[in-house]
Design a protein around this motif. Structure first.
Motif, PDB file in Angstrom:
ATOM      1  N   HIS A  37       0.838  -1.208   0.000  1.00  0.00           N
ATOM      2  CA  HIS A  37       0.000   0.000   0.000  1.00  0.00           C
ATOM      3  C   HIS A  37       0.866   1.249   0.000  1.00  0.00           C
ATOM      4  CE1 HIS A  37      -3.117   2.902   0.992  1.00  0.00           C
ATOM      5  NE2 HIS A  37      -2.294   3.358   1.932  1.00  0.00           N
ATOM      6  N   THR A  41       0.011   1.314  -3.970  1.00  0.00           N
ATOM      7  CA  THR A  41      -1.423   1.591  -4.052  1.00  0.00           C
ATOM      8  C   THR A  41      -1.756   3.055  -3.803  1.00  0.00           C
ATOM      9  OG1 THR A  41      -1.813  -0.653  -3.232  1.00  0.00           O
ATOM     10  CG2 THR A  41      -3.684   0.852  -3.253  1.00  0.00           C
ATOM     11  N   SER A  70      -0.116  -1.447  -9.423  1.00  0.00           N
ATOM     12  CA  SER A  70      -1.151  -1.589  -8.398  1.00  0.00           C
ATOM     13  C   SER A  70      -2.259  -2.531  -8.854  1.00  0.00           C
ATOM     14  CB  SER A  70      -1.739  -0.214  -8.056  1.00  0.00           C
ATOM     15  OG  SER A  70      -2.764  -0.328  -7.096  1.00  0.00           O
ATOM     16  N   THR A  71      -2.703  -2.357 -10.086  1.00  0.00           N
ATOM     17  CA  THR A  71      -3.755  -3.223 -10.619  1.00  0.00           C
ATOM     18  C   THR A  71      -3.297  -4.676 -10.685  1.00  0.00           C
ATOM     19  OG1 THR A  71      -4.734  -1.438 -11.929  1.00  0.00           O
ATOM     20  CG2 THR A  71      -5.171  -3.697 -12.665  1.00  0.00           C
ATOM     21  N   ALA A  74      -2.944  -6.277  -7.160  1.00  0.00           N
ATOM     22  CA  ALA A  74      -4.238  -6.629  -6.570  1.00  0.00           C
ATOM     23  C   ALA A  74      -4.781  -7.916  -7.178  1.00  0.00           C
ATOM     24  CB  ALA A  74      -5.232  -5.479  -6.786  1.00  0.00           C
ATOM     25  N   THR A 181      -9.431  -5.363  -9.352  1.00  0.00           N
ATOM     26  CA  THR A 181      -8.248  -4.505  -9.485  1.00  0.00           C
ATOM     27  C   THR A 181      -7.915  -3.749  -8.203  1.00  0.00           C
ATOM     28  OG1 THR A 181      -9.627  -2.705 -10.322  1.00  0.00           O
ATOM     29  CG2 THR A 181      -8.624  -4.199 -11.953  1.00  0.00           C
ATOM     30  N   THR A 182      -8.624  -4.034  -7.131  1.00  0.00           N
ATOM     31  CA  THR A 182      -8.281  -3.464  -5.820  1.00  0.00           C
ATOM     32  C   THR A 182      -8.250  -4.585  -4.797  1.00  0.00           C
ATOM     33  OG1 THR A 182     -10.600  -2.983  -5.288  1.00  0.00           O
ATOM     34  CG2 THR A 182      -9.304  -1.223  -6.353  1.00  0.00           C
ATOM     35  N   THR A 184      -7.782  -5.147  -0.330  1.00  0.00           N
ATOM     36  CA  THR A 184      -7.594  -4.612   1.011  1.00  0.00           C
ATOM     37  C   THR A 184      -6.543  -5.438   1.749  1.00  0.00           C
ATOM     38  OG1 THR A 184      -9.901  -3.882   1.105  1.00  0.00           O
ATOM     39  CG2 THR A 184      -8.705  -4.042   3.198  1.00  0.00           C
TER      40      THR A 184
END
Length: 529
Positions: A37, A41, A70-71, A74, A181-182, A184
């Motif tokens: 992150h 991210t 980032s994509t 994820a 694409t995200t 947590t």
């Protein structure tokens, strides 16, 4: 209120650097933090800003954005979840810098799995030892290395093959396209994030250094004051991200600040590196000493334009001849940063600090918050100019760095060689590093490694292994001996010179003196028998 990235002077570093100030640079806190992150991210803002520039050995360039990494990370994290990978499992990957490398690195860390980068030039023994040590559930590599990876697979206790080998090619990345694409992150600050192997010989497995996610925070002292990274820099680090310098200082630190970093993929070529430095307009580079030396030896610097404002190096001291070349061509001082994968960076030269004098050949001064001294064998503090053992205050006591050093009247530290690189001949104590540095000033010496070898009369004598750019005959031997003796002392020269095609180096590019000593011992054993 100004943050640490707004300050550039040495005085400000001493006045403002603190643990609390470091934490202000991050979204996370002491309880919850995730490297992926912080590095990727939060900087993926849809604007396509460059995160990594890759200079490939074949001459091509590749630019990866924060958005793209980032994509991909994820999607890879979701894939790991679907494969049943649990937090704490090790995911090893043996990949050159590429989209697949960064996707795997950050995707695994998002899930709470532990990323284990492995050097792409490992042979089967080296790979088997490390895989056997960290026991990854998945080993990810490219098509070229797939057969090697499969050759070390073993049968698990339940009939499964272990580790599972995955080829991260274009088809694999395309297969992830339908995943979200995200992601947590699932980690706490103290959860393990990376197992990193230090450089070493194949059959001497160094223990993996275990890094938590919060390591990223303490790393930033080295980034701010060892490499001098600040927002707005055009940064480059040619060291492999399989090793500590390339991963932490060359990849994670700049990305955490939102700074575009650069790296090298494939067989290293100093001319290709200089072209990339020119093409990318690099203003800040951190490299190994051998990278600078190879650029000097190429003789091609005049073909390129350089834009440097800050330079740093690590791994080993740079010889004076190369430092002079850097001053001539790059126009800014090369700043040493000293440390190891185990202890981190502890001595720096504060690149970019206008109020800090960089003394040629020095290790600099302590990173804010660190305390170092040079001690005698009895534990007392050495006087300025006196050589002793470099000690670091850590955990309420002094720990040895296994290096010899001295300080000057100003408190600046200087490296005087590894403790086991001291040569004692007929009562004289000599430094292998000092002799190497002197010989490297000779026009015909391209590389040099110096060790002590047994001698009946003197106990030890100096032997130099030399890569030369002319025929290694008796005349050159005498010339090198005279050259060294005239510049050091009458007793301080190589009594034995052996010309070689290349010198053994560890994966970080440092001359492997221990391997030279082991080879000499192996040759001497039959004679002794």
């Amino acid at each position: 209120m100004s943050g640490l990235t707004d300050y550039t002077s040495y005085g400000d570093a001493q006045a403002h650097a603190s643990s609390a100030a470091l934490w202000e640079l991050f979204d996370g806190d002491r309880e919850h933090l995730n490297i992926a992150h912080e590095c990727v991210t939060r900087h993926a803002d849809g604007l396509g800003r460059a995160a990594v520039r890759i200079a490939h050995a074949d001459g091509s360039d590749e630019i990866l954005s924060f958005d793209t990494i980032s994509t991909g990370a994820a999607r890879f994290a979701h894939w790991l979840d679907a494969e049943g990978v649990q937090p704490g499992e090790r995911i090893a990957f043996m990949l050159e810098p590429s989209l697949a490398f960064y996707v795997c690195l950050f995707g695994a860390m998002q899930t709470g799995a532990i990323s284990v980068p492995l050097f792409t030039l490992f042979g089967p023994d080296a790979l088997r030892l490390r895989v056997g040590d960290c026991e990854p559930s998945i080993l990810i590599t490219n098509a070229e290395k797939a057969d090697l990876a499969r050759s070390i697979v073993v049968d698990g206790s339940h009939g499964e093959k272990w580790p599972r080998v995955v080829v991260a090619d274009d088809a694999f990345l395309a297969s992830l396209a339908d995943l979200p694409t995200t992601y947590t992150p699932k980690t706490r600050a103290n959860d393990m994030a990376v197992f990193q192997y230090t450089s070493g010989t194949t059959r001497e497995l160094p223990e993996a250094v275990r890094h938590s996610h919060r390591t990223l925070v303490t790393l930033m002292f080295a980034a701010l004051y060892g490499t001098g990274i600040r927002p707005g820099d055009e940064f480059f680090c040619p060291s492999s991200p399989a090793w500590g310098h390339g991963l932490w200082h060359g990849t994670l630190a700049p990305l955490a600040m939102g700074v575009t970093t650069g790296t090298f993929a494939g067989r290293f070529d100093p001319v290709r590196l200089m072209k990339a430095l020119d093409d990318f307009g690099i203003t800040n580079m951190s490299a190994a000493a051998t990278h600078y030396r190879m650029m000097k030896n190429s003789g091609k610097a005049a073909e390129f334009a350089f834009h440097f404002e800050k330079l740093s190096f690590t791994g080993e001291p740079i010889d004076p001849a190369t430092l002079e070349w850097i001053d001539s061509w790059f126009k800014v001082p090369a700043c040493s940063m000293y440390g190891t994968t185990e202890i981190g960076v502890v001595l720096v030269n504060y690149p970019g600090a206008a109020d800090f004098k960089v003394k040629p050949g020095s290790l600099g001064k302590a990173v804010p918050g660190q305390k170092l001294e040079v001690h005698r064998a009895d534990g007392s503090i050495c006087d300025p100019g006196e050589i002793g053992e470099l000690m670091l205050w850590r955990g309420g006591g002094w720990m040895t760095t296994k290096d010899r050093a001295r300080t000057d009247e100003d408190g600046t530290f200087y490296h005087c060689g590894r403790a086991d690189d001291v040569i004692i001949s007929a009562g004289w104590t000599m430094s292998a590093v000092e002799i190497e540095n002197t010989m490297l000033r000779h026009d015909n010496v391209m590389e040099c490694g110096v060790i002590g070898v047994p001698d009946e009369q003197r106990g030890q004598v100096v032997k130099a292994f030399v890569v030369a750019n002319r025929a290694g005959d008796d005349a050159l031997v005498r010339e090198l001996q005279d050259f060294t003796r005239e510049r050091l002392a009458q007793h301080e020269f190589p009594r034995i010179v052996e010309f070689v095609e290349e010198l053994p180096k560890n994966p970080a590019g440092k001359v492997h003196r221990k391997m030279l000593r082991d080879r000499e011992a192996a040759k001497a054993a039959p004679a002794a028998a």
